[in-house]
Design a protein around this motif. Structure first.
Motif, PDB file in Angstrom:
ATOM      1  N   TYR A  13      -0.107   2.151  -1.261  1.00  0.00           N
ATOM      2  CA  TYR A  13      -0.777   3.195  -2.326  1.00  0.00           C
ATOM      3  C   TYR A  13      -1.922   3.858  -1.555  1.00  0.00           C
ATOM      4  O   TYR A  13      -2.722   3.093  -0.706  1.00  0.00           O
ATOM      5  CB  TYR A  13      -1.219   2.547  -3.614  1.00  0.00           C
ATOM      6  CG  TYR A  13       0.113   2.402  -4.510  1.00  0.00           C
ATOM      7  CD1 TYR A  13       0.834   3.217  -5.225  1.00  0.00           C
ATOM      8  CD2 TYR A  13       0.316   0.871  -5.001  1.00  0.00           C
ATOM      9  CE1 TYR A  13       1.770   2.753  -5.967  1.00  0.00           C
ATOM     10  CE2 TYR A  13       1.353   0.551  -5.716  1.00  0.00           C
ATOM     11  CZ  TYR A  13       2.157   1.632  -6.325  1.00  0.00           C
ATOM     12  OH  TYR A  13       3.195   1.208  -7.126  1.00  0.00           O
ATOM     13  N   GLY A  40      -0.082  -8.357 -10.937  1.00  0.00           N
ATOM     14  CA  GLY A  40      -0.694  -7.698  -9.672  1.00  0.00           C
ATOM     15  C   GLY A  40       0.105  -8.106  -8.567  1.00  0.00           C
ATOM     16  O   GLY A  40      -0.220  -7.755  -7.224  1.00  0.00           O
ATOM     17  N   ALA A  41       1.089  -8.945  -8.615  1.00  0.00           N
ATOM     18  CA  ALA A  41       1.822  -9.382  -7.563  1.00  0.00           C
ATOM     19  C   ALA A  41       2.401  -8.050  -6.782  1.00  0.00           C
ATOM     20  O   ALA A  41       2.848  -8.362  -5.695  1.00  0.00           O
ATOM     21  CB  ALA A  41       2.664 -10.554  -7.823  1.00  0.00           C
ATOM     22  N   GLY A  42       3.006  -7.200  -7.653  1.00  0.00           N
ATOM     23  CA  GLY A  42       3.960  -6.114  -7.194  1.00  0.00           C
ATOM     24  C   GLY A  42       5.325  -6.019  -7.513  1.00  0.00           C
ATOM     25  O   GLY A  42       5.918  -5.248  -7.150  1.00  0.00           O
ATOM     26  N   THR A  44       6.323  -4.917 -10.411  1.00  0.00           N
ATOM     27  CA  THR A  44       6.513  -3.424 -11.031  1.00  0.00           C
ATOM     28  C   THR A  44       6.802  -2.474  -9.873  1.00  0.00           C
ATOM     29  O   THR A  44       7.775  -1.615 -10.090  1.00  0.00           O
ATOM     30  CB  THR A  44       5.524  -2.924 -12.109  1.00  0.00           C
ATOM     31  OG1 THR A  44       5.464  -3.780 -13.017  1.00  0.00           O
ATOM     32  CG2 THR A  44       5.622  -1.673 -12.450  1.00  0.00           C
ATOM     33  N   GLN A  88       7.931  -1.907 -18.229  1.00  0.00           N
ATOM     34  CA  GLN A  88       7.032  -2.603 -18.834  1.00  0.00           C
ATOM     35  C   GLN A  88       6.264  -2.077 -19.946  1.00  0.00           C
ATOM     36  O   GLN A  88       5.772  -2.601 -20.815  1.00  0.00           O
ATOM     37  CB  GLN A  88       5.919  -2.888 -17.688  1.00  0.00           C
ATOM     38  CG  GLN A  88       5.119  -4.007 -18.058  1.00  0.00           C
ATOM     39  CD  GLN A  88       4.236  -4.694 -16.674  1.00  0.00           C
ATOM     40  OE1 GLN A  88       4.348  -4.113 -15.554  1.00  0.00           O
ATOM     41  NE2 GLN A  88       3.639  -5.904 -16.783  1.00  0.00           N
TER      42      GLN A  88
HETATM   43  N1  LIG Z   1      -0.016   3.972  -8.653  1.00  0.00           N
HETATM   44  C1  LIG Z   1      -0.644   2.942  -8.125  1.00  0.00           C
HETATM   45  N2  LIG Z   1      -1.743   3.179  -7.304  1.00  0.00           N
HETATM   46  C2  LIG Z   1      -2.552   2.473  -6.712  1.00  0.00           C
HETATM   47  N3  LIG Z   1      -2.433   1.116  -6.754  1.00  0.00           N
HETATM   48  C3  LIG Z   1      -1.344   0.819  -7.743  1.00  0.00           C
HETATM   49  C4  LIG Z   1      -0.438   1.556  -8.262  1.00  0.00           C
HETATM   50  N4  LIG Z   1       0.427   0.990  -9.079  1.00  0.00           N
HETATM   51  C5  LIG Z   1       0.045  -0.246  -8.707  1.00  0.00           C
HETATM   52  N5  LIG Z   1      -0.957  -0.478  -7.976  1.00  0.00           N
HETATM   53  C6  LIG Z   1      -1.370  -1.878  -7.440  1.00  0.00           C
HETATM   54  O1  LIG Z   1      -0.408  -2.667  -6.903  1.00  0.00           O
HETATM   55  C7  LIG Z   1      -0.574  -3.898  -7.009  1.00  0.00           C
HETATM   56  C8  LIG Z   1       0.773  -4.279  -7.896  1.00  0.00           C
HETATM   57  O2  LIG Z   1       0.910  -3.818  -9.140  1.00  0.00           O
HETATM   58  P1  LIG Z   1       2.325  -4.040  -9.901  1.00  0.00           P
HETATM   59  O3  LIG Z   1       2.311  -2.965 -11.098  1.00  0.00           O
HETATM   60  O4  LIG Z   1       3.235  -3.897  -9.199  1.00  0.00           O
HETATM   61  O5  LIG Z   1       2.071  -5.578 -10.401  1.00  0.00           O
HETATM   62  P2  LIG Z   1       2.771  -6.559 -11.172  1.00  0.00           P
HETATM   63  O6  LIG Z   1       3.442  -7.486 -10.554  1.00  0.00           O
HETATM   64  O7  LIG Z   1       3.931  -5.547 -11.992  1.00  0.00           O
HETATM   65  O8  LIG Z   1       1.755  -6.967 -12.393  1.00  0.00           O
HETATM   66  P3  LIG Z   1       1.978  -7.462 -13.807  1.00  0.00           P
HETATM   67  O9  LIG Z   1       2.478  -8.689 -13.853  1.00  0.00           O
HETATM   68  O10 LIG Z   1       0.714  -7.144 -14.395  1.00  0.00           O
HETATM   69  O11 LIG Z   1       2.838  -6.349 -14.665  1.00  0.00           O
HETATM   70  C9  LIG Z   1      -1.775  -3.900  -8.136  1.00  0.00           C
HETATM   71  O12 LIG Z   1      -2.768  -4.586  -7.316  1.00  0.00           O
HETATM   72  C10 LIG Z   1      -1.980  -2.550  -8.649  1.00  0.00           C
HETATM   73  O13 LIG Z   1      -3.493  -2.473  -8.699  1.00  0.00           O
END
Ligand SMILES: Nc1ncnc2c1ncn2[C@@H]1O[C@H](COP(=O)(O)OP(=O)(O)OP(=O)(O)O)[C@@H](O)[C@H]1O
Ligand SMILES: [Mg+2]
Lengths: 230, 298
Positions: A13, A40-42, A44, A88
């Motif tokens: 990002y 925040g693992a990534g 999504t 989500q």
């Molecule tokens: N559009 C974006 N711009 C910048 N950073 C992003 C963006 N989307 C996600 N991130 C960052 O990427 C990392 C992973 O985010 P992601 O949403 O994939 O986590 P996640 O595993 O789905 O978390 P959760 O269980 O809380 O849903 C996070 O640190 C988030 O801040």
């Protein structure tokens, strides 16, 4: 052949935050697996790469033999019609009823009106929302909205289901019910990938689990003790 | 596109029209005003044009002959004039004939002529002209030649105002397009911004539709159709208003022309012109929405 293949996929990002780092894995057709990891693992991000709402910065993603990273326009639309997506944040249209939200996905594919409503209603009933089909999303509880989102993902009997935290707002009983629904469509041949940060979901699950942490996929060896620790 | 898609698009259009009803009505209203002005010009032009064409047929040049010119001499003059390229036909009107014509023109009031000298009106030659020679210059040239002939006392012809009326008509044609053009631009932009509003109001919905696999056509079609409907509705409204104005004010509009318009019949736009106006509205609406969709639905 593998249904889903990722080769060294990364997503950076702007300016330089790596949401997903060098992820490689494969999913066989008809498999049911979990993508697990802390907030925040990534997870999504990875799913968004899979349904091409984000573009991978590096690496290759093949789904059913198609290079997803290159898709756009009509090809992308056609690809997405084969997917069932649970977001989500649900992504329900607030001024359309629960049933309209569900049948929207069928309408888009060109299913005749009556049939798309019938399918939507059947799914909503199965998810315990028989009495709520005419209600607008803002008037539904979080768990109810989530189930509407699940129903929409399944209405077209997709080849692949990508569900992001589909039970996050459900009580254990409803969560188990939804998982049984996913398991059933999996038995009918659909490939199912569920992302969650809730290890409780995995308790009675004996399939494959991908564990993610800080954008990286942990290897199976790392997973075993983690799973047994919960 | 499948039949189910048609129903789906129709449903979305109906929903959008309902939800943004006032915006859509306002836009259709602006469109109607624009086309009303244009259609009004068209209507006036059509009718004045018809009136002028009617008068044009009537442009005759009257050549009054000296009292001492007898019938034989008059016939000589007539034959001479008929050879002029401008003259389609020349008719000799004797004193007696002039008197009779005058009497019949007075109709029931011809009694006032009682006791007057039936030979008091001069004999004349009435020249009917070819279509191409009805301009002021052409007539002036003819008049000059005729006036120089022996036995001709006086030449009379309709004044230059006819020519001026033609200029006025031409000016109206220009004004119609200049004013119309500006108004079209306004209508086009307003349709565009209404569609933009509809798109922005549906931003989340559009994103969701894209996520469930809706193609570009399916997402764009409802907005473009909305624009078409606005254009068509505006044009229909304009036609309705024009028709109403025509029925209520038509007679009054003729009044300033007084006796000149006597017997003239006002006509509304013909089917072809009504169709033109509808197509114009439709085109404007479509163009406005297509532009918006291209800009805001990338
Ligand atoms: N559009 C974006 N711009 C910048 N950073 C992003 C963006 N989307 C996600 N991130 C960052 O990427 C990392 C992973 O985010 P992601 O949403 O994939 O986590 P996640 O595993 O789905 O978390 P959760 O269980 O809380 O849903 C996070 O640190 C988030 O801040
Ligand atoms: Mg997430």
């Amino acid at each position: 052949m593998s249904m889903i293949q990722l080769h060294s996929v990364s997503k950076v990002y702007p300016p330089d935050y790596a949401g997903v780092k060098d992820v490689t894995f494969q999913v066989e057709a008809g498999e049911f697996l979990f993508l697990c990891g802390p907030s925040g693992a990534g997870k999504t991000t990875l799913l968004r790469l899979l349904f091409r709402s984000e573009q991978a910065s590096e690496g290759q993603i093949l789904v059913d033999g198609r290079n997803v990273t290159r898709l756009k326009g009509a090809g992308l639309a056609a690809y997405r019609r084969k997917l069932g997506l649970v977001f989500q944040d649900f992504k329900l249209i607030p001024h359309m009823t629960a049933l309209e939200n569900v049948s929207l996905a069928a309408d888009v594919v060109g299913v005749p009106w009556r049939q798309s409503r019938r399918r939507g209603f059947r799914l909503l009933s199965e998810l315990g929302l028989k009495d709520k089909y005419g209600v607008l999303p803002p008037a539904l509880s979080g768990g109810e909205q989530q189930r509407v989102a699940i129903a929409r993902a399944l209405v077209n009997e997709p080849e692949i289901v990508l569900a992001d935290e589909p039970t996050g707002n459900l009580d254990p009983e409803r969560a188990a019910e939804s998982l049984r629904l996913f398991a059933r469509i999996n038995e009918e041949g659909t490939t199912v990938l569920i992302a969650t940060h809730d290890p409780r979901l995995l308790r009675s699950f004996d399939g494959r689990v991908l564990l993610m942490h800080q954008g990286r996929l942990l290897r199976r060896e790392d997973l075993e003790p983690a799973a047994s620790a919960t | 596109m499948k039949l189910a898609h048609v129903a789906f698009v129709a449903g979305r259009v109906a929903r959008s029209l309902r939800e943004l009803l006032w915006t859509h009505l306002l836009t259709a209203g602006v469109m109607a005003m624009t086309l009303l002005v244009f259609g009004g010009f068209l209507l006036i032009q059509e009718n004045v044009g018809q009136l002028v064409r009617g008068w044009g047929q009537e442009i005759h040049v009257f050549v009054y002959v000296d009292g001492n010119v007898d019938r034989a001499a008059a016939t000589g003059l007539r034959m001479r004039m008929e050879r002029y390229p401008e003259v389609r036909a020349a008719r000799y009107v004797s004193r007696e004939r002039a008197w009779e014509d005058f009497k019949s023109a007075l109709g029931s009031q011809s009694g006032i002529l009682e006791g007057l000298d039936p030979t008091m009106l001069p004999a004349s030659l009435e020249l009917e002209l070819y279509d191409g020679y009805r301009s002021r210059d052409a007539i002036a040239g003819l008049v000059e030649r005729v006036a120089a002939l022996e036995g001709v006392q006086e030449v009379e012809y309709p004044e230059a105002w006819l020519e001026r009326l033609r200029l006025l008509l031409m000016g109206m044609e220009w004004l119609k397009w200049v004013l119309g053009g500006v108004l079209f631009l306004v209508a086009f932009l307003i349709v565009g911004s209404t569609i933009k509003l509809a798109i922005v109001a549906r931003r989340d919905e559009i994103e969701i539709m894209q996520l469930v696999g809706a193609g570009t056509g399916l997402i764009r079609a409802p907005f473009i159709i909305e624009g078409m409907i606005q254009g068509l509705a505006g044009a229909a409204l304009a036609l309705g208003l024009l028709r109403a104005a025509f029925s209520f004010l038509g007679a009054e509009l003729l009044a300033p022309f007084g006796s000149l318009a006597a017997g003239a019949q006002l006509t509304f736009l013909n089917t072809w012109q009504c169709g033109e106006l509808l197509v114009l509205g439709w085109l404007l609406g479509t163009a406005g929405s297509v532009l918006s969709v291209r800009r805001f639905l990338a």
